[in-house]
Write a protein that holds these residues in place. Structure first.
Motif, mmCIF file in Angstrom:
data_model
loop_
_atom_site.group_PDB
_atom_site.id
_atom_site.type_symbol
_atom_site.label_atom_id
_atom_site.label_comp_id
_atom_site.label_asym_id
_atom_site.label_seq_id
_atom_site.Cartn_x
_atom_site.Cartn_y
_atom_site.Cartn_z
ATOM 1 N N PRO A 181 0.796 -1.222 0.000
ATOM 2 C CA PRO A 181 0.000 0.000 0.000
ATOM 3 C C PRO A 181 0.834 1.280 0.000
ATOM 4 N N MET A 182 2.154 1.187 0.139
ATOM 5 C CA MET A 182 3.001 2.377 0.067
ATOM 6 C C MET A 182 3.417 2.705 -1.372
ATOM 7 N N HIS A 183 3.079 1.843 -2.297
ATOM 8 C CA HIS A 183 3.447 2.102 -3.698
ATOM 9 C C HIS A 183 2.789 3.393 -4.178
ATOM 10 N N LYS A 184 3.489 4.094 -5.050
ATOM 11 C CA LYS A 184 3.009 5.402 -5.503
ATOM 12 C C LYS A 184 1.669 5.315 -6.237
ATOM 13 N N ASP A 185 1.371 4.182 -6.828
ATOM 14 C CA ASP A 185 0.126 4.035 -7.576
ATOM 15 C C ASP A 185 -0.950 3.265 -6.806
ATOM 16 N N ALA A 186 -0.667 2.871 -5.574
ATOM 17 C CA ALA A 186 -1.653 2.135 -4.779
ATOM 18 C C ALA A 186 -2.744 3.083 -4.285
ATOM 19 N N PRO A 187 -3.969 2.592 -4.056
ATOM 20 C CA PRO A 187 -5.023 3.462 -3.508
ATOM 21 C C PRO A 187 -4.606 4.042 -2.156
ATOM 22 N N TRP A 188 -5.050 5.257 -1.912
ATOM 23 C CA TRP A 188 -4.714 5.932 -0.639
ATOM 24 C C TRP A 188 -5.472 5.226 0.489
ATOM 25 N N ASN A 189 -4.717 4.603 1.391
ATOM 26 C CA ASN A 189 -5.323 3.830 2.479
ATOM 27 C C ASN A 189 -4.437 3.916 3.720
ATOM 28 N N PRO A 190 -4.528 5.024 4.478
ATOM 29 C CA PRO A 190 -3.667 5.155 5.677
ATOM 30 C C PRO A 190 -3.879 4.044 6.698
ATOM 31 N N ASP A 191 -5.111 3.478 6.769
ATOM 32 C CA ASP A 191 -5.362 2.415 7.755
ATOM 33 C C ASP A 191 -4.502 1.192 7.498
ATOM 34 N N ALA A 192 -4.124 0.949 6.239
ATOM 35 C CA ALA A 192 -3.319 -0.227 5.910
ATOM 36 C C ALA A 192 -1.833 -0.001 6.164
ATOM 37 N N VAL A 193 -1.427 1.242 6.453
ATOM 38 C CA VAL A 193 -0.004 1.568 6.579
ATOM 39 C C VAL A 193 0.329 2.086 7.970
ATOM 40 N N LYS A 195 0.037 2.491 11.872
ATOM 41 C CA LYS A 195 -0.381 1.680 13.001
ATOM 42 C C LYS A 195 -1.379 2.449 13.874
ATOM 43 N N GLY A 196 -2.564 1.853 14.098
ATOM 44 C CA GLY A 196 -3.579 2.467 14.939
ATOM 45 C C GLY A 196 -4.127 3.766 14.383
ATOM 46 N N TYR A 197 -4.174 3.867 13.063
ATOM 47 C CA TYR A 197 -4.586 5.135 12.447
ATOM 48 C C TYR A 197 -6.010 5.531 12.837
ATOM 49 N N SER A 198 -6.935 4.587 12.827
ATOM 50 C CA SER A 198 -8.333 4.922 13.111
ATOM 51 C C SER A 198 -8.544 5.416 14.537
ATOM 52 N N GLY A 199 -7.622 5.087 15.446
ATOM 53 C CA GLY A 199 -7.766 5.539 16.833
ATOM 54 C C GLY A 199 -6.971 6.788 17.164
ATOM 55 N N LEU A 200 -6.250 7.341 16.199
ATOM 56 C CA LEU A 200 -5.453 8.543 16.465
ATOM 57 C C LEU A 200 -6.348 9.781 16.489
ATOM 58 N N PRO A 201 -6.205 10.639 17.483
ATOM 59 C CA PRO A 201 -6.983 11.880 17.469
ATOM 60 C C PRO A 201 -6.456 12.831 16.396
ATOM 61 N N ASP A 202 -7.315 13.742 15.993
ATOM 62 C CA ASP A 202 -6.918 14.741 14.992
ATOM 63 C C ASP A 202 -5.977 15.741 15.646
ATOM 64 N N GLY A 203 -4.688 15.587 15.341
ATOM 65 C CA GLY A 203 -3.694 16.446 15.967
ATOM 66 C C GLY A 203 -2.362 16.343 15.255
ATOM 67 N N THR A 204 -1.302 16.737 15.954
ATOM 68 C CA THR A 204 0.027 16.800 15.351
ATOM 69 C C THR A 204 0.522 15.421 14.929
ATOM 70 N N THR A 205 0.341 14.412 15.768
ATOM 71 C CA THR A 205 0.844 13.075 15.440
ATOM 72 C C THR A 205 0.153 12.517 14.203
ATOM 73 N N ARG A 206 -1.143 12.675 14.101
ATOM 74 C CA ARG A 206 -1.876 12.169 12.935
ATOM 75 C C ARG A 206 -1.422 12.863 11.659
ATOM 76 N N ARG A 207 -1.270 14.221 11.710
ATOM 77 C CA ARG A 207 -0.833 14.946 10.515
ATOM 78 C C ARG A 207 0.597 14.589 10.147
#
Length: 247
Positions: A181-193, A195-207
């Motif tokens: 999923p890190m390939h330049k042509d792969a669909p944008w999917n942060p959850d697959a790359v 760790k714990g993306y869906s549980g990160l609050p909207d802040g500096t670490t997530r950005r």
């Protein structure tokens, strides 16, 4: 006394004597008659004496068998010594300018287990050991990190002086692209790359993680050292403090 009266008395005495004699005779006859009857009655009432049955003798109970003494419980195992914590991995300092590439690393590194590629952030303390270097020479890894940082649009001053550490495990193909999923042509999917993306609050670490993933995609194909004949793809681990970057 008149002779006729004397005769009457004599006759009466004789009659009385005869009567008494008759009564005695009757009494005796009755006794004789009653004796056989009582004898017959007594003979008919014979009683059979039966011996009392003998009670069976009590059977003596067998003596209790000797039971073996219970085995003592096993001694508790001594507490196992806890393994000493692994020292933190060395941090890399990204080079903003290209450095000459070396075909081999000056410091040999043991072959670690191949981790799954992805991005993560922590405060510099790992819960489990991670490899400090990959299949590429250290100078080649520094070169790759410099190419990614050049495409990274993130204000690192927000993390200046903090202990925030960014780790990136990459799998690089021979043409300079990343696998999965890190390939330049792969669909944008942060959850697959990330760790714990869906549980990160909207802040500096997530950005920070989102923009670094975008920089990895934009920097492809990465410039790699000349082929040394080893098999591809290669693996590498980037680990550094974004707060140490100077803009």
């Amino acid at each position: 006394m008149h002779p006729a009266m004397g005769d009457r008395r004599q006759e009466a005495a004789l009659a009385l004597s005869a009567l008494l004699h008759l009564l005695v005779t009757l009494v005796l006859r009755m006794d004789d008659l009653s004796f056989p009857r009582s004898e017959r009655i007594e003979r008919s009432m014979e009683v059979e004496v039966v011996a009392e049955p003998r009670k069976p003798l009590p059977v003596p109970e067998p003596p209790p068998q000797h039971q073996p003494a219970p085995e003592p419980p096993p001694a508790p195992e001594p507490p196992k010594a806890r393994p000493s914590p692994e020292p933190p991995l060395p941090l890399q300092r990204p080079q903003m300018k290209p450095a000459p590439l070396a075909e081999t690393s000056a410091v040999p590194h043991p072959e670690p287990a191949r981790p799954v590629q992805g991005l993560s952030a922590d405060t510099g303390k790992f819960s489990r050991p991670a490899p400090a270097a990959g299949d590429l020479a250290q100078s080649a890894q520094d070169k790759v990190l410099a190419q990614v940082v050049a495409m990274w649009h993130f204000n690192s001053n927000a993390l200046r002086g903090s202990d925030m550490v960014l780790s990136a495990t990459l799998v690089i193909n021979r043409d300079g692209t990343l696998s999965g999923p890190m390939h330049k042509d792969a669909p944008w999917n942060p959850d697959a790359v990330i760790k714990g993306y869906s549980g990160l609050p909207d802040g500096t670490t997530r950005r920070m993680l989102e923009t670094f993933l975008l920089a990895l995609r934009v920097a492809q194909p990465l410039k790699l050292p000349p082929d040394d004949g080893k098999p591809w793809p290669r693996r590498m681990l980037l680990r550094f403090k974004p707060g140490d970057l100077s803009r």
